[in-house]
Design an enzyme around this catalytic site. Structure first.
Site, PDB file in Angstrom:
ATOM      1  N   CYS A  63       0.836  -1.205   0.000  1.00  0.00           N
ATOM      2  CA  CYS A  63       0.000   0.000   0.000  1.00  0.00           C
ATOM      3  C   CYS A  63       0.871   1.255   0.000  1.00  0.00           C
ATOM      4  CB  CYS A  63      -0.962  -0.050   1.202  1.00  0.00           C
ATOM      5  SG  CYS A  63      -2.324   1.112   1.060  1.00  0.00           S
ATOM      6  N   GLU A 116      -0.911  -8.665   4.944  1.00  0.00           N
ATOM      7  CA  GLU A 116      -0.688  -8.761   6.396  1.00  0.00           C
ATOM      8  C   GLU A 116      -1.996  -8.682   7.175  1.00  0.00           C
ATOM      9  OE1 GLU A 116      -0.714  -6.086   4.779  1.00  0.00           O
ATOM     10  OE2 GLU A 116      -0.699  -4.260   5.997  1.00  0.00           O
ATOM     11  N   HIS A 144      -3.593  -5.707   1.111  1.00  0.00           N
ATOM     12  CA  HIS A 144      -2.846  -5.950   2.356  1.00  0.00           C
ATOM     13  C   HIS A 144      -2.778  -7.421   2.754  1.00  0.00           C
ATOM     14  CE1 HIS A 144      -2.429  -1.724   3.798  1.00  0.00           C
ATOM     15  NE2 HIS A 144      -3.401  -1.557   2.914  1.00  0.00           N
TER      16      HIS A 144
END
Ligand SMILES: Nc1ncnc2c1ncn2[C@@H]1O[C@H](COP(=O)(O)OP(=O)(O)O)[C@@H](O)[C@H]1O
Ligand SMILES: [Mg+2]
EC number: 6.3.5.3
Lengths: 778, 90, 223, 90
Positions: free
Chosen positions: C85, C196, C194
């Site tokens: 990002c 994560e 994302h």
């Protein structure tokens, strides 16, 4: 006094000092323009024994405003304290009166939460108004020593298709998102409600939750003589000064030819980046134990922070105002004291810790300045709440007992009178309204209801909010409550929901407030959390209208009595008056936020069907023919009248207990509370959330219209895995909670079939439910 | 066809976090001597010849700028130099 | 194995990136923007957020941070780097990856669960995936629209450097549905969504993102 | 002390959704005759007199604009009229 033009050129004029004030008792002062009444001004003169200086007048006028002093609401809000029992207080580490209430949630964790309004600023400048609303509530939470961990945003607007709503709503949503996203706070809930009374009076309430270890709680006070007062964060500028700029205008500068400051816009611009850095900086300061007391700067800026810190401490306070880092040149002491520049905090620090404090600030590139210290006071001064002395280049411009500024403002017992039209309103029930009959009309009603602005999907709004950041969000929109994990090891977490149906409150503010409480309570329980504490944001019209004050009084009593019955305390809140256009007030809107605790977020209950292969649908609670104030009455007939649904808090408590027990024992695979739009709405939402079809079979002889759309309180739709059905219904029976089988989930199906009424494809439902807000707002 | 340039800037007394961020970054990049930076928006409009100044002013005020927090200027641009820079005349 | 996670002022997803690294079984090492020091790590993650408020342009100011000089040097030397990002934006601004990320075509910030197709399974961060597999991860950004000139896009495609593509709706208008790209060597990956936030179905839409961190482990261990 | 203006615009070939949104809104608000709108950034810098043109160019190129997607112009501003609008000269 000094006056300045906008480019900052200073035109020499003496500052209005305390000595000057004493020497010129007859000088006319613009106290009315600053919102003070004649008797309030006279009281200030009596307190000080002379006329106030410009700076003092600025301080008193802003601190004695309705917003800061709660002068119209104070006498009523006391009732919250009076109805809080010792037992309810047990889990409260800090309550009303602090920046935010703090609740002990177990495992050594404390959680603090609060809602605040930023209504009017968001009407004037939707983006910045909403953004700074989020910024303000986050600093409140930070000032308790907590790390802010989530936000929510209950919002209300005028009619969805009104041109002004098209100006206000997108700006507000972008502002809430722009600020919250940049702070890295997941947005886990809120509301979007449309009603014509909010046209011109949108309600932008913002809620923040923070977490901390119990031993890290920081309270705002300035104790310890010799301790330093440090202002840190953004520089102080001319933003948000608004009314106080009259102090610098021609007519009051005593200099007819001087160029006075033109009236400034009272809009503040937020800088979320600075706030994010300020948060990290504060948390490091807390961790290193460098803070004795701390206060955020919100409304009323330094006036508020210095007077509140000083009056809460055990000494006095001296502030050298000329040390305040400024963004604009030529600001006067009065302007500096009333500036509402955002992203600032004020701390009290032991002298030996000042260097370490400034080092932490420097690491985060945060401007920090020692602006004063805690001073010794005489016994006589101490009895009056200490002494606040503010100087400007060595001359004293403020010298007052700080408690008189912060806590001893005027208190009004405003006239209260039940509105004359209340009986007429109650008499105008929905009894005579034409109801849909037959499958065709019912089918059409389902689609019309789910696509109406108040019931349609909020994804257009919530997709603009980051709900994932920090990696602890367990439930978020669309879910009855937002839930976050607080402890990654144990899985302990909290849930929060905010609710209020202003239509119910208009019909009966006492019951309406209890229904708001009941719904938020139920929403928290639906996720599997145990409701533990309450915050509120009481949005009303003008307190000078006895009818509005009646609504207010009734709502406060309803909410407080309700909390006592549920056994959960109100830990804090906020009042917003004057939400009205001309003589028309908004619907009384006491937004209620309930915080719940869950020992392990892994047992959360989702909203969507289909997590288990075979599920039975049960409707918990009783369905009555209750349509007054309902969404159906609005959508189908534009009608508001009658009495709101009956509220039974004992039943709400039982319902919550059963659902929480079901969650604990793994007996529930989905739960969704019933509120606006009734059972039909809940079934559609749960089917779409789980992308799983179902078959609804209403009990023999049930009136499908009543069963599908009634808004009876105290109900929840739950999905129970087949294997758990008996165990769960046995529990309901044993505890006396009605549980009616209303259908089965069908994982193979792409449709919601309401037997004998209609079948809807999931795609058809999705299009109807999701299309509305994008079509209106782009 | 005319080209119109509208520049919109945050009002002097209003916080400009973007400008501040740029001003703060410059010394870190080794650029000294810039004492202040303010950041605003720059619009380039192609308009028909019959659009008058008053209309342009209204467009700027109602749509391009937010008068509560921003100031703006409207200029008709007459010359366009080769490198794309514009020399303006009001 | 040690994976550095950079924190700039305004970084938000550093805790999440570190959690993902730990969950995958590696050690997360915090790196501070102001220190020109990678502390001996084997790989670096430039996480998401709003570095310097994303004022001016996303990533424009962060790329000049002292730590980024080290990252650029290390990446040119072959160290695996993942920019997520805002991290992707920073890597583009820093010139480690071509193109740029601009305002979403719909002009709104978009947060949603997004399906991605895995297009490259040979980069340092993607070996654990099957080619063509579809994974579900959160997308959350206001300026996530990948753009580059046609020649660059053709080159990226030709060299197999488009690592992930949006499947279904492409809500930010990224050219050729590009969600993530790698550098020439497949060591540096920039990705808008994302991973994560998708390491555990409790807190994310899936655990599909974990594969990226596990891939890195394989890459570094076999190196 | 000199004032420098830097205007940064998206390159012609890059889609400019913000400009398009403005262009699309104009007719809805009753403004006709605007055929295209592009939106960029406008910076006003106060710089010491010893900052030379080359430095300004480097500031624009390395920080204020991203050459991959944006064009820019740098102008020193010499006149400031009373209403705050600037008449520029390169
Ligand atoms: N302004 C908002 N911000 C964030 N979430 C919102 C907002 N408005 C609604 N939501 C979320 O959308 C979902 C549906 O809202 P609503 O129908 O009001 O819920 P309920 O009826 O259960 O109170 C909930 O998860 C709620 O928290
Ligand atoms: Mg609900």
């Amino acid at each position: 006094m000094t006056s300045t033009d906008l480019t900052g050129q200073q035109t020499a004029a003496p500052v209005d000092t305390v000595d000057h004030a004493a020497a010129t008792p007859g000088l006319p002062q613009p106290y009315r323009e600053l919102g003070l009444k004649d008797d309030e001004y006279q009281r200030i003169r009596a307190i000080l024994g002379r006329r106030p200086t410009d700076a003092e007048l600025a301080m008193y006028s802003v601190m004695w405003s309705e917003h800061c002093s709660y002068k119209s609401s104070k006498v009523h809000l006391r009732y919250f304290g009076e109805t809080t029992t010792e037992e309810m207080r047990a889990g409260m580490l800090a309550g009303i009166g602090e920046n935010a209430g703090v609740v002990d949630i177990g495992d050594g964790w404390a959680v603090t939460f609060k809602v605040e309004s930023h209504n009017h600023p968001s009407y004037v400048e939707p983006y910045q108004g909403a953004a700074t609303g989020v910024g303000g509530i986050v600093r409140d939470i930070l000032a308790m020593g907590a790390r802010p961990v989530a936000v929510a945003d209950p919002l209300r607007f005028g009619p969805a298709d009104a041109p002004d709503t098209r100006r206000v709503l997108p700006g507000v949503v972008a502002g809430v998102g722009g600020y919250g996203n940049c702070l890295g706070l997941p947005n886990i809930g809120g509301e979007v409600v449309f009603d014509e009374t909010y046209a011109g009076n949108p309600l932008v309430n913002a809620l923040c939750i923070g977490s901390m270890r119990v031993e890290d709680l920081h309270l705002a006070h300035a104790s310890g003589v010799g301790n330093k007062v440090i202002l840190f964060g953004a520089r102080t500028g001319l933003d948000g000064i608004g009314g106080v700029s009259v102090l610098a205008s021609d007519s009051f500068s005593g200099d007819e030819t001087g160029s006075g400051r033109k009236k400034l816009p009272s809009v503040q611009v937020g800088d979320p980046f600075t706030e994010k850095v300020l948060i990290e900086c504060c948390l490091e300061l807390f961790r290193d134990r460098l803070v004795v007391g701390i206060q955020d700067l919100g409304g009323a800026g330094l006036s508020c922070a210095t007077s509140e810190l000083a009056s809460a401490g055990d000494g006095g306070m001296r502030v050298e105002l000329d040390r305040v880092p400024l963004r604009a040149s030529g600001m006067t002491p009065a302007e500096i004291l009333s500036s509402e520049s955002q992203e600032r905090m004020c701390a009290v620090v032991r002298p030996e810790d000042v260097d370490a404090f400034l080092r932490v600030c420097a690491k985060w590139d945060v401007t920090a300045t020692v602006i004063g210290e805690v001073t010794e006071v005489s016994e006589e001064e101490a009895a009056r709440g200490g002494r606040l002395k503010i100087t400007w280049h060595g001359e004293t411009v403020v010298d007052c007992p700080p408690r008189t500024v912060a806590h001893e403002g005027p208190v009004y017992q405003r006239p209260v009178e039940r509105p004359a039209d209340q009986d007429e309103l109650i008499a105008d029930t929905t009894e005579a309204l034409a109801r849909p009959s037959g499958p065709e009309e019912l089918r059409e009603t389902v689609l019309r209801m789910i696509s109406s602005p108040n019931l349609a999907s909020r994804a257009w709004v919530t997709d603009q909010y980051d709900r994932y950041v920090r990696g602890n969000t367990v439930l978020a929109q669309p879910a009855d409550s937002g839930m976050i994990r607080i402890d990654e090891t144990t899985g302990r977490g909290v849930a929060v929901a905010t609710d209020c149906n202003g239509r119910y409150c208009r019909l009966d503010p006492y019951t309406g407030a209890q229904l708001a409480l009941a719904e938020a309570y139920r929403n928290v329980a639906a996720g599997g959390a145990t409701p533990a504490a309450v915050t509120n944001c009481l949005n009303f019209g003008s307190p000078e209208d006895p009818g509005v004050m009646w609504q207010f009084e009734q709502a406060v009593r309803g909410l407080a009595d309700g909390c006592r019955e549920l056994g959960i305390p109100v830990t804090g809140g906020n009042v917003s008056f004057y939400n009205q256009t001309g003589s028309t007030a908004i619907l009384p809107t006491p937004v209620v936020g309930v915080l719940g605790v869950i020992d392990d977020v892994r047992r959360r209950v989702p909203t969507g069907f289909g997590t288990e292969p075979g599920e039975t649908l049960l409707l918990l609670g009783e369905t009555r023919d209750e349509f007054d104030g309902s969404e159906w009455a609005r959508v189908a007939h534009g009608h508001l009248g009658g009495v709101p649904p009956r509220v039974d808090l004992g039943r709400e408590r039982l319902l919550a207990e059963v659902v929480i027990a079901g969650s604990r024992d793994g007996m529930l695979s989905a739960a969704h509370d019933l509120s606006e739009g009734g059972l039909a709405q809940a079934v559609v939402e749960s089917a779409l959330a789980g992308q799983t079809g179902c078959r609804v079979v209403l009990p023999e002889g049930a009136d499908p219209f009543v069963w599908l759309f009634s808004e009876s309180a105290g109900r929840m739709l739950v999905a129970v895995p087949r294997s758990e059905e008996l165990r769960f219904t046995d529990m309901c029976r044993a505890r006396g909670l009605p549980a009616t089988k209303v259908g089965v989930v069908d994982p193979e199906s792409n449709a919601v079939e309401i037997q004998g009424v209609a079948t809807f494809g999931l795609d058809e439902l999705r299009t109807a439910w999701e299309g509305t807000l994008p079509a209106l707002f782009g | 066809m005319a080209r119109v340039v509208v520049d919109v800037m945050p009002k002097q007394e209003i916080l400009d976090p973007q400008g501040q961020a740029v001003a703060g970054a410059l010394p870190r990049l080794g650029f000294e001597g810039v004492t202040s930076v303010r950041q605003g928006k720059h619009f380039e409009l192609e308009v028909d010849d019959d659009v008058d100044d008053e209309t342009l002013e209204r467009i700027a005020e109602t749509l391009l700028a937010n008068p509560v927090i921003e100031d703006w200027t409207v200029r008709r641009v007459t010359v366009e130099s080769a490198d794309g820079s514009v020399a303006g005349a009001v | 194995m040690r994976v550095g996670v950079i924190t700039f002022p305004g970084t938000l997803d550093d805790v999440d990136a570190a959690r993902a690294v730990t969950t995958a079984g590696a050690e997360a090492v915090p790196l501070w923007h102001g220190d020109a020091d990678l502390r001996g790590v084997d790989a670096v993650i430039v996480p998401g957020g709003f570095s310097y408020g994303d004022y001016l342009r996303c990533g424009a100011i962060a790329r000049f941070a002292p730590v980024m000089g080290e990252v650029v040097t290390a990446a040119r030397g072959g160290m695996p780097v993942l920019g997520i990002c805002n991290g992707f934006q920073i890597l583009c601004e820093a010139g480690l990856l071509p193109g740029a990320l601009v305002r979403n075509s719909g002009l709104h910030f978009v947060c949603r669960d997004q399906w991605l197709r895995v297009e490259n399974t040979t980069s340092a961060w993607t070996t654990r995936y099957d080619r063509g597999a579809e994974i579900l991860v959160p997308l959350k950004s206001g300026e996530g629209r990948y753009v580059a000139d046609e020649a660059t896009l053709d080159r990226l495609e030709g060299e197999g450097r488009v690592a992930f593509r949006y499947v279904g709706e492409n809500r930010n208008g990224a050219l050729r549905d590009i969600a993530g790209i790698t550098d020439e060597r497949g060591r540096v990956l920039g990705l808008m969504p994302h991973p994560e936030h998708a390491i555990d179905a409790l807190t994310g839409p899936s655990d599909d993102g974990l594969g990226m961190f596990l891939s890195l482990l394989d890459t570094v261990v076999t190196a």
